[in-house]
Design a protein around this motif. Structure first.
Motif, PDB file in Angstrom:
ATOM      1  N   ASP A 274       0.827  -1.201   0.000  1.00 27.38           N
ATOM      2  CA  ASP A 274       0.000   0.000   0.000  1.00 27.38           C
ATOM      3  C   ASP A 274       0.865   1.256   0.000  1.00 27.38           C
ATOM      4  N   ILE A 275       1.943   1.245   0.804  1.00 32.66           N
ATOM      5  CA  ILE A 275       2.834   2.406   0.865  1.00 32.66           C
ATOM      6  C   ILE A 275       3.619   2.549  -0.429  1.00 32.66           C
ATOM      7  N   CYS A 276       4.245   1.466  -0.860  1.00 29.05           N
ATOM      8  CA  CYS A 276       5.068   1.525  -2.072  1.00 29.05           C
ATOM      9  C   CYS A 276       4.218   1.784  -3.316  1.00 29.05           C
ATOM     10  N   GLY A 277       2.989   1.294  -3.303  1.00 30.33           N
ATOM     11  CA  GLY A 277       2.110   1.524  -4.452  1.00 30.33           C
ATOM     12  C   GLY A 277       1.700   2.969  -4.613  1.00 30.33           C
ATOM     13  N   SER A 278       1.891   3.787  -3.574  1.00 27.68           N
ATOM     14  CA  SER A 278       1.552   5.208  -3.667  1.00 27.68           C
ATOM     15  C   SER A 278       2.691   6.049  -4.236  1.00 27.68           C
ATOM     16  N   PHE A 279       3.881   5.473  -4.379  1.00 28.11           N
ATOM     17  CA  PHE A 279       5.027   6.239  -4.861  1.00 28.11           C
ATOM     18  C   PHE A 279       4.811   6.842  -6.249  1.00 28.11           C
ATOM     19  N   PRO A 280       4.252   6.104  -7.220  1.00 30.41           N
ATOM     20  CA  PRO A 280       4.027   6.733  -8.535  1.00 30.41           C
ATOM     21  C   PRO A 280       3.150   7.976  -8.470  1.00 30.41           C
ATOM     22  N   GLN A 281       2.103   7.938  -7.666  1.00 28.13           N
ATOM     23  CA  GLN A 281       1.220   9.094  -7.532  1.00 28.13           C
ATOM     24  C   GLN A 281       1.953  10.283  -6.919  1.00 28.13           C
ATOM     25  N   VAL A 282       2.748  10.036  -5.887  1.00 23.28           N
ATOM     26  CA  VAL A 282       3.494  11.109  -5.236  1.00 23.28           C
ATOM     27  C   VAL A 282       4.549  11.677  -6.181  1.00 23.28           C
ATOM     28  N   MET A 283       5.244  10.813  -6.910  1.00 22.76           N
ATOM     29  CA  MET A 283       6.271  11.267  -7.846  1.00 22.76           C
ATOM     30  C   MET A 283       5.662  12.095  -8.976  1.00 22.76           C
ATOM     31  N   THR A 284       4.487  11.713  -9.454  1.00 19.74           N
ATOM     32  CA  THR A 284       3.819  12.490 -10.500  1.00 19.74           C
ATOM     33  C   THR A 284       3.492  13.886  -9.999  1.00 19.74           C
ATOM     34  N   ALA A 285       2.948  13.969  -8.785  1.00 20.14           N
ATOM     35  CA  ALA A 285       2.624  15.276  -8.205  1.00 20.14           C
ATOM     36  C   ALA A 285       3.884  16.111  -8.007  1.00 20.14           C
ATOM     37  N   LEU A 286       4.967  15.471  -7.571  1.00 19.97           N
ATOM     38  CA  LEU A 286       6.228  16.191  -7.384  1.00 19.97           C
ATOM     39  C   LEU A 286       6.771  16.692  -8.718  1.00 19.97           C
ATOM     40  N   GLY A 287       6.615  15.896  -9.782  1.00 18.74           N
ATOM     41  CA  GLY A 287       7.050  16.319 -11.108  1.00 18.74           C
ATOM     42  C   GLY A 287       6.301  17.555 -11.587  1.00 18.74           C
ATOM     43  N   ILE A 288       5.004  17.637 -11.280  1.00 15.60           N
ATOM     44  CA  ILE A 288       4.216  18.818 -11.654  1.00 15.60           C
ATOM     45  C   ILE A 288       4.745  20.058 -10.941  1.00 15.60           C
ATOM     46  N   VAL A 289       5.022  19.928  -9.644  1.00 16.13           N
ATOM     47  CA  VAL A 289       5.563  21.054  -8.875  1.00 16.13           C
ATOM     48  C   VAL A 289       6.906  21.503  -9.443  1.00 16.13           C
ATOM     49  N   ILE A 290       7.774  20.542  -9.734  1.00 19.98           N
ATOM     50  CA  ILE A 290       9.107  20.863 -10.257  1.00 19.98           C
ATOM     51  C   ILE A 290       9.000  21.611 -11.582  1.00 19.98           C
ATOM     52  N   CYS A 291       8.102  21.160 -12.460  1.00 21.14           N
ATOM     53  CA  CYS A 291       7.963  21.806 -13.767  1.00 21.14           C
ATOM     54  C   CYS A 291       7.423  23.228 -13.623  1.00 21.14           C
ATOM     55  N   TYR A 292       6.426  23.418 -12.769  1.00 19.35           N
ATOM     56  CA  TYR A 292       5.906  24.772 -12.548  1.00 19.35           C
ATOM     57  C   TYR A 292       6.990  25.681 -11.977  1.00 19.35           C
ATOM     58  N   PHE A 293       7.823  25.143 -11.094  1.00 11.99           N
ATOM     59  CA  PHE A 293       8.894  25.950 -10.508  1.00 11.99           C
ATOM     60  C   PHE A 293       9.933  26.327 -11.568  1.00 11.99           C
ATOM     61  N   MET A 294      10.359  25.355 -12.359  1.00  9.44           N
ATOM     62  CA  MET A 294      11.359  25.652 -13.393  1.00  9.44           C
ATOM     63  C   MET A 294      10.781  26.569 -14.465  1.00  9.44           C
ATOM     64  N   GLY A 295       9.488  26.432 -14.750  1.00  9.70           N
ATOM     65  CA  GLY A 295       8.857  27.248 -15.785  1.00  9.70           C
ATOM     66  C   GLY A 295       8.751  28.715 -15.442  1.00  9.70           C
ATOM     67  N   ARG A 296       8.957  29.084 -14.178  1.00 12.50           N
ATOM     68  CA  ARG A 296       8.904  30.490 -13.787  1.00 12.50           C
ATOM     69  C   ARG A 296      10.042  31.284 -14.402  1.00 12.50           C
ATOM     70  N   SER A 297      11.158  30.614 -14.689  1.00 10.80           N
ATOM     71  CA  SER A 297      12.333  31.352 -15.168  1.00 10.80           C
ATOM     72  C   SER A 297      12.935  30.802 -16.450  1.00 10.80           C
ATOM     73  N   LEU A 298      12.506  29.620 -16.890  1.00  7.44           N
ATOM     74  CA  LEU A 298      13.115  29.001 -18.068  1.00  7.44           C
ATOM     75  C   LEU A 298      12.207  29.111 -19.285  1.00  7.44           C
ATOM     76  N   ALA A 299      12.810  29.377 -20.438  1.00  4.32           N
ATOM     77  CA  ALA A 299      12.071  29.344 -21.701  1.00  4.32           C
ATOM     78  C   ALA A 299      11.789  27.889 -22.073  1.00  4.32           C
ATOM     79  N   TRP A 300      10.953  27.691 -23.082  1.00  2.05           N
ATOM     80  CA  TRP A 300      10.472  26.348 -23.427  1.00  2.05           C
ATOM     81  C   TRP A 300      11.610  25.384 -23.763  1.00  2.05           C
ATOM     82  N   ASN A 301      12.648  25.865 -24.500  1.00  2.00           N
ATOM     83  CA  ASN A 301      13.738  24.951 -24.895  1.00  2.00           C
ATOM     84  C   ASN A 301      14.638  24.611 -23.706  1.00  2.00           C
ATOM     85  N   TRP A 302      14.921  25.590 -22.849  1.00  5.54           N
ATOM     86  CA  TRP A 302      15.719  25.312 -21.656  1.00  5.54           C
ATOM     87  C   TRP A 302      14.954  24.443 -20.665  1.00  5.54           C
TER      88      TRP A 302
END
Length: 586
Positions: A201-229
């Motif tokens: 149950d715990i390990c099966g939740s890792f993909p969901q948490v990682m997906t949410a973390l990936g969204i946060v990371i992309c929004y953070f990087m997108g504040r200062s980076l152009a599309w190609n960077w």
């Protein structure tokens, strides 16, 4: 094995009978517990036993023979890091599309090209999830991820990084969807096959948490980076995924299926610990496969006891049996609700939505806040799903999304009316977002009234995000595994997955088209109406599944009585009689 030296007398000792005969040192006895017993005679003639630990504590030896948790968690985390890229893929267009539409961008695209670039991720995920079903059985779970998912993601990000024409964006996004579809389909299977029931149950939740973390990371990087960077930065997150896959073993059940028993034992030692005796577990896997005539689909029931006879192999025509068809239709509707709630469109176009809303808060900062809300609510959902019933969470989710989407549609409708009278409003907001003090701009009535409410879309989308993750976003697939027969999952979950991805493609492709044709408010009113329908559908047709066996859940789909109970009408005849008596005067 070394032992402590036995006690030796330094002189003569008298025996209890008073004679002066010298006694020999007591003998050392080694028992099964690896302890030494030393018998010594004191001056008072009494005998004492001294127990000394020689090698290891029995509890320690026993614990080492048990399956270790750390290797299982490491394997689950390693295979789930690919979902970071999946989250980044989802949020990429939110920052990339406004960047591409800037006048000084190296690549300019039209609104129609932007909608195709966004939606092709979903189409690629559809084909990725379908191909994963065959690839992971043919070449292995780990090998499929390493050879196909990683390569698709790498080529996709490389094409986006170097794109100079729209078709390169299309191909890159499709390949990203292909790689992400492989990852989100195979990683849960690998985790299920390599972790014990107490950690699943715990390990099966890792993909969901990682997906949410990936969204946060992309929004953070997108504040200062152009599309190609931003594409180059996304490539970095393939490194932990690739190295993680390199160090974890292949799935032991898949190796047993392919008669690689020696490799299966080696794989077990990596994910259970070197001292773990995997004979019993591998023997259980072999019995399951033998009972089901070497059918890999039987591995979904790894924890079940061995039955005397294997059930008949599930055929496509068996879907139309009532015991399968009724819950299957409910799941298909839930897949429709999952996507047409509008979450995909909001994630893909977060920055653009706040720009269209003329938000007084910087749109990129708003997107980051939405990403953080998504991450926190995803973790919260993992806690609540084990504390609160599935049905009540789904109802709260549908109601919360309906209210927030309809309110957001009302905001855009009101904004459109005000902009028709004050067309310069959004320009003033841009000035505020840049720095009002540097421009010495004075905002007069009624523009000030619009500024005062321009922050409203942010809390509305935060409410939507929390509501989505608490119910539909986190529980739809959980409910699918609980209401569908185990033997049917090969067919039913594949069809449900295709339905979900196709609906995802339709939502992300038509979002901007609907806005262009019917106005900015139209898609939000539509998504809100779908959520209202979803609330009533769940209330009537979805039973509670938490803490129930499949047999108990299956009874909730038999006959009419369970539906009457859910709508608060236990006896249909009494309900009909009461309504007739109220309508027909005496």
């Amino acid at each position: 094995m070394e032992t402590d030296p036995a006690y030796k007398a330094s002189g003569s000792h008298t025996q209890g009978n008073g004679q002066g005969n010298a006694t020999k040192p007591p003998k050392v006895r080694r028992n099964a517990k690896a302890q030494t017993v030393v018998k010594m005679s004191g001056n008072n003639g009494q005998t004492r036993e001294v127990y000394q630990q020689q090698v290891k504590n029995i509890d320690e030896v026993k614990s080492r023979s048990e399956p270790q948790k750390k290797p299982q968690v490491f394997a689950a985390v390693s295979v789930s890091t690919g979902c970071l890229s999946y989250g980044i893929c989802m949020a990429y267009t939110s920052s990339a599309i406004p960047s591409m539409m800037e006048p000084n961008s190296a690549l300019n695209i039209t609104a129609n090209e932007a909608s195709w670039m966004s939606s092709l991720l979903a189409l690629g995920a559809l084909f990725g999830s379908l191909s994963a079903v065959f690839l992971m059985d043919a070449v292995g779970r780990k090998a499929s991820l390493l050879a196909f998912s990683v390569m698709s993601l790498f080529i996709g990000w490389t094409l986006l990084m170097a794109a100079s024409q729209a078709w390169q964006l299309y191909v890159g996004r499709f390949l990203l969807g292909l790689g992400a579809g492989l990852e989100i389909t195979i990683s849960p299977v690998y985790i299920h096959e390599t972790t014990r029931a107490d950690l699943r149950d715990i390990c099966g939740s890792f993909p969901q948490v990682m997906t949410a973390l990936g969204i946060v990371i992309c929004y953070f990087m997108g504040r200062s980076l152009a599309w190609n960077w931003l594409s180059i930065a996304a490539l970095i997150f393939l490194i932990p995924f690739t190295f993680g896959l390199y160090y974890i073993p292949e799935s032991p059940p898949w190796l047993v299926y392919n008669d690689e028993e020696d490799l299966a034992f080696r794989s077990m030692s990596q994910i259970r610990g070197d001292d773990y005796d995997a004979t019993k577990e591998i023997g259980h896997i072999k019995e399951i496969l033998a009972l089901h005539k070497n059918d890999l689909q039987a591995l979904v029931a790894l924890d079940n006891d061995i039955q005397d006879e294997a059930p008949e192999k599930f055929q496509f025509r068996d879907i139309f049996n009532k015991s399968v068809l009724h819950p299957f239709l409910v799941i298909l509707v839930l897949m429709f609700l999952l996507q047409f709630s509008g979450q995909g469109a909001i994630t893909f176009y977060t920055v653009q939505i706040f720009k269209d809303a003329c938000s007084v808060v910087n749109p990129k900062n708003c997107a980051l806040i939405i990403g953080l809300t998504y991450f926190v609510s995803a973790i919260l959902s993992l806690i609540l799903k084990n504390l609160i019933g599935r049905r009540i969470l789904m109802l709260i989710s549908s109601l919360g999304m309906a209210v927030s989407q309809i309110a957001l549609g009302a905001y855009f409708y009101f904004l459109a009316q005000q902009i028709s009278e004050n067309s310069e409003f959004c320009q003033y907001v841009d000035v505020i977002n840049t720095n009002l003090s540097e421009h010495n701009v004075t905002i007069h009535e009624p523009l000030q009234d619009l500024v005062n409410i321009s922050w409203v879309p942010l809390p509305l989308l935060m409410v939507f995000t929390v509501a989505f993750n608490l119910g539909l976003g986190s529980l739809t697939w959980v409910i699918a595994t609980e209401v569908l027969p185990v033997r049917s999952r090969g067919w039913t979950q594949t069809i449900a997955n295709v339905t979900s991805n196709f609906c995802w493609f339709l939502v992300t492709k038509t979002f901007k088209d609907i806005q262009d044709e019917l106005g900015l408010s139209a898609p939000f009113f539509f998504y809100g109406s779908v959520c209202v329908f979803g609330f009533f559908f769940i209330y009537i047709f979805l039973p509670e599944t938490r803490g129930k066996s499949y047999e108990e859940t299956a009874q909730s789909f038999e006959g009419v009585d369970p539906f009457k109970d859910r709508i608060g009408c236990p006896l249909l005849s009494e309900c009909v009689t009461e309504n007739l008596e109220k309508r027909i005067p005496s």
